[in-house]
Design an enzyme around this catalytic site. Structure first.
Site, PDB file in Angstrom:
ATOM      1  N   LEU A 156       0.951  -1.204  -0.040  1.00 51.41           N
ATOM      2  CA  LEU A 156       0.064  -0.111   0.045  1.00 51.41           C
ATOM      3  C   LEU A 156       0.748   1.306   0.125  1.00 51.41           C
ATOM      4  O   LEU A 156       2.087   1.157   0.321  1.00 51.41           O
ATOM      5  CB  LEU A 156      -0.879  -0.137   1.268  1.00 51.41           C
ATOM      6  CG  LEU A 156      -0.261   0.099   2.624  1.00 51.41           C
ATOM      7  CD1 LEU A 156       0.143   1.492   2.995  1.00 51.41           C
ATOM      8  CD2 LEU A 156      -1.306  -0.312   3.614  1.00 51.41           C
ATOM      9  N   CYS A 266       9.599   4.016   3.421  1.00 50.88           N
ATOM     10  CA  CYS A 266      10.043   2.963   2.703  1.00 50.88           C
ATOM     11  C   CYS A 266      11.127   2.881   1.632  1.00 50.88           C
ATOM     12  O   CYS A 266      12.242   2.229   1.913  1.00 50.88           O
ATOM     13  CB  CYS A 266       8.613   2.282   1.888  1.00 50.88           C
ATOM     14  SG  CYS A 266       7.327   2.078   2.972  1.00 50.88           S
TER      15      CYS A 266
HETATM   16  N1  NAD Z   1       4.170   2.978   5.979  1.00 54.56           N
HETATM   17  C1  NAD Z   1       3.966   2.482   4.879  1.00 54.56           C
HETATM   18  O1  NAD Z   1       3.896   2.856   3.629  1.00 54.56           O
HETATM   19  C2  NAD Z   1       4.626   0.885   4.481  1.00 54.56           C
HETATM   20  C3  NAD Z   1       3.987   0.281   3.400  1.00 54.56           C
HETATM   21  C4  NAD Z   1       4.654  -1.191   3.389  1.00 54.56           C
HETATM   22  C5  NAD Z   1       5.052  -1.800   4.067  1.00 54.56           C
HETATM   23  N2  NAD Z   1       5.468  -0.973   5.349  1.00 54.56           N
HETATM   24  C6  NAD Z   1       6.228  -2.046   6.323  1.00 54.56           C
HETATM   25  O2  NAD Z   1       5.340  -2.361   7.369  1.00 54.56           O
HETATM   26  C7  NAD Z   1       5.775  -2.135   8.883  1.00 54.56           C
HETATM   27  C8  NAD Z   1       5.065  -1.394   9.588  1.00 54.56           C
HETATM   28  O3  NAD Z   1       5.027   0.010   8.902  1.00 54.56           O
HETATM   29  P1  NAD Z   1       4.305   1.131   9.584  1.00 54.56           P
HETATM   30  O4  NAD Z   1       4.438   2.285   8.768  1.00 54.56           O
HETATM   31  O5  NAD Z   1       2.933   0.902   9.869  1.00 54.56           O
HETATM   32  O6  NAD Z   1       4.958   1.409  10.621  1.00 54.56           O
HETATM   33  P2  NAD Z   1       4.454   2.430  12.048  1.00 54.56           P
HETATM   34  O7  NAD Z   1       5.735   2.944  12.817  1.00 54.56           O
HETATM   35  O8  NAD Z   1       3.554   3.314  11.665  1.00 54.56           O
HETATM   36  O9  NAD Z   1       3.718   1.240  12.977  1.00 54.56           O
HETATM   37  C9  NAD Z   1       4.337   0.409  13.770  1.00 54.56           C
HETATM   38  C10 NAD Z   1       3.539   0.152  14.999  1.00 54.56           C
HETATM   39  O10 NAD Z   1       3.785  -0.963  15.710  1.00 54.56           O
HETATM   40  C11 NAD Z   1       3.815  -0.764  16.959  1.00 54.56           C
HETATM   41  N3  NAD Z   1       4.588  -1.872  17.899  1.00 54.56           N
HETATM   42  C12 NAD Z   1       6.028  -1.932  17.726  1.00 54.56           C
HETATM   43  N4  NAD Z   1       6.378  -3.077  18.647  1.00 54.56           N
HETATM   44  C13 NAD Z   1       5.468  -3.557  19.058  1.00 54.56           C
HETATM   45  C14 NAD Z   1       5.072  -4.559  19.971  1.00 54.56           C
HETATM   46  N5  NAD Z   1       5.887  -5.372  20.463  1.00 54.56           N
HETATM   47  N6  NAD Z   1       3.688  -4.937  20.194  1.00 54.56           N
HETATM   48  C15 NAD Z   1       2.771  -4.309  19.754  1.00 54.56           C
HETATM   49  N7  NAD Z   1       2.824  -3.090  18.875  1.00 54.56           N
HETATM   50  C16 NAD Z   1       4.094  -2.860  18.599  1.00 54.56           C
HETATM   51  C17 NAD Z   1       4.407   0.654  17.501  1.00 54.56           C
HETATM   52  O11 NAD Z   1       3.767   0.963  18.524  1.00 54.56           O
HETATM   53  C18 NAD Z   1       3.550   1.273  15.879  1.00 54.56           C
HETATM   54  O12 NAD Z   1       2.134   1.943  16.429  1.00 54.56           O
HETATM   55  C19 NAD Z   1       7.346  -1.935   8.312  1.00 54.56           C
HETATM   56  O13 NAD Z   1       8.076  -3.100   8.307  1.00 54.56           O
HETATM   57  C20 NAD Z   1       7.284  -0.950   7.258  1.00 54.56           C
HETATM   58  O14 NAD Z   1       8.524  -1.048   6.429  1.00 54.56           O
HETATM   59  C21 NAD Z   1       5.183   0.275   5.546  1.00 54.56           C
END
Ligand code: NAD
Length: 468
Positions: A156, A266
């Site tokens: 996404l 990303c």
């Molecule tokens: N943001 C994007 O556009 C996108 C797109 C594709 C993939 N990704 C990947 O997806 C993953 C998540 O990205 P995001 O942007 O949603 O990150 P983010 O930082 O917005 O959210 C991560 C969440 O995980 C929570 N968290 C961390 N450790 C935890 C634990 N032990 N227990 C419960 N909650 C915990 C944090 O509090 C946070 O709310 C990453 O690996 C990222 O690279 C992100």
């Protein structure tokens, strides 16, 4: 199906909300109490079009709930998504600490058979590690719940996340078990165009596909940015070149728009991580290293254009920055080119008046934690206030509403009529007619109106202010 999503950030929240919208029963877990408490009231703390509506609708229907307690979420879940963050470590590698910590907790808590999917972007081999951790934890507890492991990377885009999740180009599932493949097919069925759009592959292939897809897009951006630099020097218009190469079916028009660099959570992170993964395996990723280097250099072009126009002296100049988020329709400031520009301008002694339609609160948060300067930087909710008295207006994020600015009025409000368009969003000719000194990224009008303008050619009023 009963689903638990661990990590309720951009990816986890969109995943949870969209699966609830498709009729599943979803519990979202996060360790951030404030976030969970707000979400429980239907308040989404990030800016993502359409997300709050879906969260509220599904909360009301009882299909979506939020908790900080992992064990509650796992009680009835038959599919568990891990969507926690994988931040970049100082050496450029992805930090999988949160993912592995969650794996341990799942192993210690699981109370029945489940399919466990890694949605976080993780280095190759991490899904196998997660599997081992869970297996060992279950063995320590002397329980033998059948669990399947799958890699399900997310593609996404922030700003259009709901559409991308609900109508994906494809869904990639890495798994070794037929049962996991069947369950994932069933789960994604409502949003697949047809069965061909679910790609089942091995764990490692799935993990690497995510990095490779992002690296490919970043490469196209750095490529066109480099061509734009050459074009600008040769006084050639990059938009003509974009048309010229994008109409070749082998190349296509997407991700060939020059600008002031890519940002977000990303592209920069994944390109560097892939360079590191290659290095650890004895391969020098020469191309990907250059993609990252070009991008870092690109984040300096707007400052350099300002320095050229103001003959190296930006001290005391008031510079209006329009757009802080790394792209429109998000409030995400991670690796945003505007953040780099603010630091460069601050070091040059300029006074900055910044405005973003969605990211002002996030920017103030960075300011309060010392990650943005506390002096010489005003973050303004009113677009006119940021333009008033400005020596230059710099457009950094292509929010569509910036096209609607009344530039006739802006011309009157500004101290010096200079516009630097870091995204080639604005009508260069119209701005020229209004008397602006306009500079885009390798747009022909920009080269004519900036670098070749000598002091003598400038209108008298402009000479006085530009040279004072
Ligand atoms: N943001 C994007 O556009 C996108 C797109 C594709 C993939 N990704 C990947 O997806 C993953 C998540 O990205 P995001 O942007 O949603 O990150 P983010 O930082 O917005 O959210 C991560 C969440 O995980 C929570 N968290 C961390 N450790 C935890 C634990 N032990 N227990 C419960 N909650 C915990 C944090 O509090 C946070 O709310 C990453 O690996 C990222 O690279 C992100």
């Amino acid at each position: 199906m009963n689903i638990a999503v661990i990590g309720t950030g951009y990816v986890g929240l969109v995943t949870g909300a969209c699966f609830a919208e498709m009729g599943n029963q979803v519990v979202c877990v996060d360790q951030d109490r404030q976030k969970i408490s707000a979400l429980g009231q239907g308040d989404v703390l990030i800016h993502e079009p359409g997300l709050e509506d879906i969260v509220r609708r599904n909360l009301a229907k009882g299909r979506l709930s939020f908790t900080t307690r992992l064990e509650l979420a796992l009680q009835s879940a038959n599919i568990i998504f891990i969507a926690v963050g994988t931040p970049q470590k100082s050496d450029g590698c992805a930090d999988t600490g949160h993912v592995l910590e969650v794996a341990t907790k799942i192993g210690e808590t699981l109370s029945g058979p489940a399919t466990i999917c890694i949605k976080s972007t993780v280095p190759v081999g991490t899904t196998e590690k997660v599997d081992n951790i869970i297996r060992k934890a279950l063995a320590r507890r002397r329980v033998n719940y059948r669990h399947d492991i799958a890699s399900n990377p997310e593609f996404l885009r922030e700003g259009s996340a709901i559409h991308d999740f609900m109508c994906p180009d494809r869904v990639i599932v890495g798994c070794h078990s037929k049962r996991a493949a069947r369950i994932m097919r069933q789960l994604y069925e409502p949003c697949l165009k047809d069965s061909e759009h679910l790609l089942i592959m091995g764990l490692r292939e799935s993990e690497l596909s995510k990095y490779a897809a992002n690296a490919m897009l970043a490469t196209r951006i750095s490529f066109i940015n480099e061509i734009a630099l050459i074009a600008e020097e040769l006084n050639a218009d990059i938009e003509e070149i974009q048309r010229g190469i994008g109409s070749d079916r082998r190349i296509g028009p997407h991700f060939l728009k020059p600008g002031c660099g890519y940002g977000g959570s990303c592209f920069p992170k994944y390109v560097r991580a892939l360079v590191n993964i290659a290095k650890q395996n004895g391969i020098a990723a020469l191309l990907l290293g250059a993609v990252d280097e070009r991008n870092e250099a690109q984040k300096q072009i707007l400052h350099r254009k300002l320095e050229n126009i103001f003959e190296g002296d930006l001290g005391g100049r008031r510079i209006a920055i329009l757009g802080l988020a790394f792209k429109p329709e998000t409030d995400d400031l991670r690796e945003a080119p505007a953040i780099a520009l603010i630091h460069q301008l601050h070091a040059s002694g300029a006074n900055i008046a910044a405005h973003d339609p969605a990211a002002n609160a996030a920017a103030r948060m960075l300011q309060s934690t010392g990650l943005l300067p506390s002096s010489g930087l005003e973050i303004l909710d009113d677009i006119e206030a940021s333009i008033r008295g400005a020596d230059a207006l710099v457009l950094v994020t292509e929010w569509p509403q910036f096209k609607q600015i009344n530039f006739h009025r802006a011309r009157q409000l500004m101290h010096t009529p200079v516009i630097i368009d870091g995204r080639n969003l604005l009508d260069a000719d119209a701005l020229g007619r209004l008397g602006f000194l306009y500079s885009g990224v390798a747009r022909k009008a920009s080269s004519e109106r900036t670098y070749t303008i000598s002091a003598k050619q400038r209108p008298a009023s402009e000479q006085a202010t530009l040279q004072s």
